[in-house]
Design a protein around this motif. Structure first.
Motif, PDB file in Angstrom:
ATOM      1  N   ASN A   2     -23.901  22.085  -1.744  1.00  0.00           N
ATOM      2  CA  ASN A   2     -24.874  22.407  -2.785  1.00  0.00           C
ATOM      3  C   ASN A   2     -24.187  21.935  -4.157  1.00  0.00           C
ATOM      4  O   ASN A   2     -23.025  22.707  -4.496  1.00  0.00           O
ATOM      5  CB  ASN A   2     -25.113  23.655  -2.760  1.00  0.00           C
ATOM      6  CG  ASN A   2     -26.114  24.242  -3.602  1.00  0.00           C
ATOM      7  OD1 ASN A   2     -26.755  23.453  -4.518  1.00  0.00           O
ATOM      8  ND2 ASN A   2     -26.613  25.409  -3.653  1.00  0.00           N
ATOM      9  N   ASN A   3     -24.716  21.379  -5.087  1.00  0.00           N
ATOM     10  CA  ASN A   3     -24.204  20.644  -6.197  1.00  0.00           C
ATOM     11  C   ASN A   3     -24.764  21.791  -7.570  1.00  0.00           C
ATOM     12  O   ASN A   3     -24.494  21.390  -8.395  1.00  0.00           O
ATOM     13  CB  ASN A   3     -24.263  19.219  -6.401  1.00  0.00           C
ATOM     14  CG  ASN A   3     -23.248  18.619  -5.648  1.00  0.00           C
ATOM     15  OD1 ASN A   3     -21.873  19.009  -5.707  1.00  0.00           O
ATOM     16  ND2 ASN A   3     -23.674  17.469  -5.045  1.00  0.00           N
ATOM     17  N   MET A  20     -30.651  28.986 -16.199  1.00  0.00           N
ATOM     18  CA  MET A  20     -30.554  27.866 -15.942  1.00  0.00           C
ATOM     19  C   MET A  20     -30.041  27.287 -14.505  1.00  0.00           C
ATOM     20  O   MET A  20     -29.004  27.872 -14.135  1.00  0.00           O
ATOM     21  CB  MET A  20     -29.928  26.917 -17.149  1.00  0.00           C
ATOM     22  CG  MET A  20     -30.605  27.223 -18.347  1.00  0.00           C
ATOM     23  SD  MET A  20     -29.889  25.709 -19.348  1.00  0.00           S
ATOM     24  CE  MET A  20     -30.610  24.332 -18.665  1.00  0.00           C
ATOM     25  N   VAL A  21     -30.722  26.313 -14.088  1.00  0.00           N
ATOM     26  CA  VAL A  21     -30.207  25.534 -12.914  1.00  0.00           C
ATOM     27  C   VAL A  21     -29.462  24.186 -13.244  1.00  0.00           C
ATOM     28  O   VAL A  21     -30.077  23.496 -14.121  1.00  0.00           O
ATOM     29  CB  VAL A  21     -31.389  25.326 -11.691  1.00  0.00           C
ATOM     30  CG1 VAL A  21     -30.671  24.663 -10.466  1.00  0.00           C
ATOM     31  CG2 VAL A  21     -31.989  26.517 -11.381  1.00  0.00           C
ATOM     32  N   ILE A  22     -28.488  24.302 -12.960  1.00  0.00           N
ATOM     33  CA  ILE A  22     -27.456  23.115 -13.803  1.00  0.00           C
ATOM     34  C   ILE A  22     -26.970  22.200 -12.220  1.00  0.00           C
ATOM     35  O   ILE A  22     -26.418  22.908 -11.369  1.00  0.00           O
ATOM     36  CB  ILE A  22     -26.273  23.618 -14.206  1.00  0.00           C
ATOM     37  CG1 ILE A  22     -26.837  24.351 -15.748  1.00  0.00           C
ATOM     38  CG2 ILE A  22     -25.226  22.757 -14.542  1.00  0.00           C
ATOM     39  CD1 ILE A  22     -25.771  24.831 -16.428  1.00  0.00           C
ATOM     40  N   ASP A  23     -27.056  21.084 -12.535  1.00  0.00           N
ATOM     41  CA  ASP A  23     -26.499  20.117 -11.489  1.00  0.00           C
ATOM     42  C   ASP A  23     -25.115  19.896 -11.961  1.00  0.00           C
ATOM     43  O   ASP A  23     -24.728  19.259 -12.922  1.00  0.00           O
ATOM     44  CB  ASP A  23     -27.272  18.875 -11.879  1.00  0.00           C
ATOM     45  CG  ASP A  23     -26.983  17.784 -10.413  1.00  0.00           C
ATOM     46  OD1 ASP A  23     -26.100  17.805  -9.861  1.00  0.00           O
ATOM     47  OD2 ASP A  23     -27.605  16.841 -10.391  1.00  0.00           O
ATOM     48  N   GLN A  24     -24.257  20.180 -11.037  1.00  0.00           N
ATOM     49  CA  GLN A  24     -22.699  20.010 -11.201  1.00  0.00           C
ATOM     50  C   GLN A  24     -22.415  18.500 -11.358  1.00  0.00           C
ATOM     51  O   GLN A  24     -21.394  18.195 -12.003  1.00  0.00           O
ATOM     52  CB  GLN A  24     -21.778  20.625 -10.280  1.00  0.00           C
ATOM     53  CG  GLN A  24     -22.023  22.291 -10.319  1.00  0.00           C
ATOM     54  CD  GLN A  24     -20.951  22.855  -9.355  1.00  0.00           C
ATOM     55  OE1 GLN A  24     -20.143  22.293  -8.753  1.00  0.00           O
ATOM     56  NE2 GLN A  24     -21.113  24.159  -9.390  1.00  0.00           N
ATOM     57  N   TYR A  32     -29.860  19.154 -23.137  1.00  0.00           N
ATOM     58  CA  TYR A  32     -30.745  19.684 -24.334  1.00  0.00           C
ATOM     59  C   TYR A  32     -31.901  20.837 -23.304  1.00  0.00           C
ATOM     60  O   TYR A  32     -32.274  20.303 -22.532  1.00  0.00           O
ATOM     61  CB  TYR A  32     -31.394  18.528 -24.855  1.00  0.00           C
ATOM     62  CG  TYR A  32     -30.436  17.482 -25.513  1.00  0.00           C
ATOM     63  CD1 TYR A  32     -30.057  17.737 -26.898  1.00  0.00           C
ATOM     64  CD2 TYR A  32     -30.039  16.669 -24.877  1.00  0.00           C
ATOM     65  CE1 TYR A  32     -29.183  16.975 -27.188  1.00  0.00           C
ATOM     66  CE2 TYR A  32     -29.223  15.740 -25.462  1.00  0.00           C
ATOM     67  CZ  TYR A  32     -28.627  15.901 -26.864  1.00  0.00           C
ATOM     68  OH  TYR A  32     -27.729  15.070 -27.482  1.00  0.00           O
ATOM     69  N   ASP A  33     -32.092  21.442 -24.092  1.00  0.00           N
ATOM     70  CA  ASP A  33     -33.026  22.538 -23.663  1.00  0.00           C
ATOM     71  C   ASP A  33     -33.718  23.376 -24.643  1.00  0.00           C
ATOM     72  O   ASP A  33     -33.531  23.360 -25.961  1.00  0.00           O
ATOM     73  CB  ASP A  33     -32.518  23.722 -22.557  1.00  0.00           C
ATOM     74  CG  ASP A  33     -33.683  24.239 -21.641  1.00  0.00           C
ATOM     75  OD1 ASP A  33     -34.813  23.671 -22.069  1.00  0.00           O
ATOM     76  OD2 ASP A  33     -33.388  24.762 -20.731  1.00  0.00           O
ATOM     77  N   ASP A  34     -35.028  23.844 -24.447  1.00  0.00           N
ATOM     78  CA  ASP A  34     -35.695  24.800 -25.404  1.00  0.00           C
ATOM     79  C   ASP A  34     -35.450  26.119 -25.024  1.00  0.00           C
ATOM     80  O   ASP A  34     -35.814  26.555 -24.322  1.00  0.00           O
ATOM     81  CB  ASP A  34     -37.056  24.237 -25.690  1.00  0.00           C
ATOM     82  CG  ASP A  34     -37.291  22.723 -26.562  1.00  0.00           C
ATOM     83  OD1 ASP A  34     -36.371  22.810 -27.346  1.00  0.00           O
ATOM     84  OD2 ASP A  34     -38.335  22.314 -26.201  1.00  0.00           O
TER      85      ASP A  34
END
Ligand SMILES: [Zn+2]
Length: 67
Positions: A2-3, A20-24, A32-34
């Motif tokens: 699981n990355n 946030m879900v972050i892809d490693q 970037y996000d709002d």
């Protein structure tokens, strides 16, 4: 393997906490996000420690001099 990892970040503008879900695999990329609260763009860079797989986020909010 699981990355993906869940990170709770804080908006540098209004300190609203955002999940946030972050892809490693996106390590060392800019993200970037709002912010859902103040709707300002948040720019941050992500570093993943390859040994501990801990994610470190740093904000790049140098666009305006608030202080
Ligand atoms: Zn905000």
């Amino acid at each position: 393997m699981n990355n993906y990892t869940n990170q709770n970040i804080q908006c540098p503008n209004c300190h609203h906490s955002i999940d946030m879900v972050i892809d490693q695999k996106q390590s060392n990329k800019k993200i970037y996000d709002d912010c859902p609260s103040c709707h300002r763009a948040i720019e941050f860079s992500m570093e993943v420690n390859p040994n501990t797989r801990k994610v470190h986020l740093s904000f790049n909010n140098d666009e305006d001099g608030l202080f």
